[in-house]
Scaffold this active site. Structure first.
Site, PDB file in Angstrom:
ATOM      1  CD  GLN A 264      -2.735  -1.167  -0.145  1.00 40.70           C
ATOM      2  OE1 GLN A 264      -3.305  -0.175  -0.595  1.00 40.70           O
ATOM      3  NE2 GLN A 264      -2.735  -2.326  -0.789  1.00 40.70           N
ATOM      4  CG  HIS A 267      -1.287   2.296  -4.128  1.00 37.36           C
ATOM      5  ND1 HIS A 267      -1.650   2.187  -5.446  1.00 37.36           N
ATOM      6  CD2 HIS A 267      -1.703   1.145  -3.532  1.00 37.36           C
ATOM      7  CE1 HIS A 267      -2.251   1.034  -5.651  1.00 37.36           C
ATOM      8  NE2 HIS A 267      -2.298   0.383  -4.506  1.00 37.36           N
ATOM      9  CD  GLU A 332      -8.156   2.149  -0.202  1.00 43.75           C
ATOM     10  OE1 GLU A 332      -8.451   2.138  -1.416  1.00 43.75           O
ATOM     11  OE2 GLU A 332      -7.052   2.559   0.224  1.00 43.75           O
ATOM     12  CG  HIS A 333      -7.142  -1.921   1.392  1.00 44.98           C
ATOM     13  ND1 HIS A 333      -6.431  -0.824   0.939  1.00 44.98           N
ATOM     14  CD2 HIS A 333      -7.837  -2.391   0.335  1.00 44.98           C
ATOM     15  CE1 HIS A 333      -6.674  -0.641  -0.339  1.00 44.98           C
ATOM     16  NE2 HIS A 333      -7.530  -1.565  -0.740  1.00 44.98           N
ATOM     17  CG  ASP A 366      -5.449  -3.738  -4.581  1.00 49.07           C
ATOM     18  OD1 ASP A 366      -6.475  -3.280  -4.048  1.00 49.07           O
ATOM     19  OD2 ASP A 366      -4.300  -3.463  -4.197  1.00 49.07           O
ATOM     20  CG  HIS A 425     -51.129  18.286   2.183  1.00 45.09           C
ATOM     21  ND1 HIS A 425     -50.815  19.492   1.625  1.00 45.09           N
ATOM     22  CD2 HIS A 425     -50.122  17.435   1.844  1.00 45.09           C
ATOM     23  CE1 HIS A 425     -49.657  19.397   0.995  1.00 45.09           C
ATOM     24  NE2 HIS A 425     -49.218  18.150   1.103  1.00 45.09           N
TER      25      HIS A 425
END
Length: 435
Positions: A264, A267, A332-333, A366, A425
């Site tokens: 990770q 990235h 995220e993970h 992924d 109404h």
């Protein structure tokens, strides 16, 4: 006090984190860069006002290419797929099949309920009419992300799926992006990148059709553009740098945990890579593995920058100490490198996606398991889910009130309407008191 190592920013017991260090790990939402926001606003306005002409100008300005057309001929995408290395093509095809299988299992169905005798309420899923998938270009080219956007949209039955990706020197998107678009079944592909592509999909131009939802990763300008057009078109979720939280007990392999952190970290220099390890002995072993493996990383500069910014290996006394931090971190993970990951899954509250056991590498998710890798970051997993089949539907609700049911509802509806001062109404409801 947390002691720094030569690479990791944070080391030591989780309980020893200062309030400032804990805040920095948890608060990963970067403030909007005023310069980026202002520039993106200008670019969106140009495309909204000038359409295709603005898109040709932006390609000349940012991509340094003189486009002769915005749309890529279908045959060029088919040719890119045909010329793709056979092993890469087979791997992409396998990934596409798994994505299709996983998402087909998520298909929703119409639901009807009788809330009272004669009162029917229903909800019907309708596929979106048109979806736009953004695919980065240049240094970041992810054909796998093309599959993650296009394949679920096609499975959902979206009427038309378009792909936008920046042009290269030849005026075309990267060959692997065009190949993935053809493989996934995209209907149209455009040589468009950056904020201009987002604006074109949001508002439409003479050539680019307006879409109902935009999905896919991108740089800071793309992310900002998606946020700025969200009142006009739907997006999947705000996205930022990649991140992982590993929770490891004594059964975990230090090298396996370190490999996941480095995967990770490569990235983005701002990626957040954190491990909570049960016991200081395991934490030390994992930290040493991270240090050793990082030295051989091919993307060494990015990896070491990420680990030095938001890299942490912290010890906890037990798994019970880890869960509250994990819920606040909302990664995220989330990788559970524990003795009983299936049982531990019940303790997880906020995560984009969870990997059960150290063999369940995030890399598999992924690319190949079929689960979608477009996921919420920066703690937004507290409220957002990863991209899924439901993102490609809108829901039509409907209701029917039969004769006697209308009479039964009339007076109570009238009472509530009178109470709110909506007297027409009340009259509309009470007109059906007798059937």
């Amino acid at each position: 006090m947390i002691a720094s190592s030569s690479i990791l920013r944070y080391r030591g017991p989780l309980s020893a984190l200062s309030s400032e260090d804990r805040r920095r790990l948890l608060n990963r939402v970067g403030g909007s860069d005023a310069r980026v926001a202002s520039r993106v606003s200008e670019l969106i306005a140009r495309v909204r006002d000038d359409g295709d002409r603005a898109l040709f100008d932006l390609a000349r300005q940012f991509d340094r290419v003189e486009l002769t057309a915005l749309e890529v001929p279908r045959e060029r995408c088919e040719a890119a797929l045909a010329s793709l290395d056979s092993t890469v093509r087979e791997a992409l095809a396998r990934a596409a099949r798994n994505i299709a299988r996983a998402h087909a299992a998520q298909k929703p169905s119409t639901v009807e309920v009788e809330t009272e005798p004669g009162v029917l309420v229903g909800r019907r899923p309708d596929p979106l009419g048109r979806v736009g998938v953004y695919a980065p270009g240049g240094r970041a080219v992810y054909p796998s992300s093309v599959l993650m956007g296009v394949v679920p949209a096609k499975v959902a039955g979206v009427g038309e799926v378009i792909v936008c990706s920046p042009p290269g020197p030849d005026g075309l998107p990267h060959a692997s992006v065009m190949a993935a678009a053809a493989l996934a079944g995209a209907d149209r592909v455009f040589s468009l990148g950056g904020a201009g592509a987002v604006a074109a999909m949001a508002y439409g131009t003479e050539t680019v059709p307006r879409v109902d939802r935009i999905v896919g990763p991108g740089n800071a300008y793309v992310a900002e553009a998606k946020l700025q057009v969200v009142g006009t078109v739907a997006i999947e979720a705000p996205a930022g740098p990649s991140e992982i939280l590993v929770i490891a007990d004594g059964t975990a392999s230090p090298d396996a945990v370190a490999r996941e952190m480095l995967a990770q970290a490569e990235h983005d220099p701002e990626a957040a890579c954190v491990t909570l390890a049960v016991g200081e002995v395991l934490a030390d072993a994992i930290a040493r593995s991270v240090e050793r493996l990082a030295q051989g990383a091919k993307r060494w500069e990015i990896v070491t920058s990420a680990l030095g910014s938001r890299g942490a290996v912290l010890s906890v006394a037990s798994l019970d100490e880890a869960w509250p931090f994990a819920a606040d971190f909302a990664p995220e993970h989330l990788l559970l490198a524990t003795t009983s990951p299936r049982e531990d899954l019940a303790r997880v509250r906020n995560a984009g996606t969870v990997f059960l056991g150290e063999r369940s590498s995030v890399a598999y998710g992924d690319y190949m398991t079929g689960s979608n890798h477009v996921l919420p970051t920066a703690g937004l997993a507290r409220a957002y889910s990863g991209l899924n089949l439901l993102d490609f539907y809108r829901w039509t609700t409907y209701q029917r009130v039969e004769g006697q049911a209308a009479a039964n509802l009339a007076e109570d509806v009238g009472v509530l309407a009178d109470n709110e001062g909506l007297f027409a109404h009340a009259d509309a409801a009470r007109a059906w008191r007798r059937v």
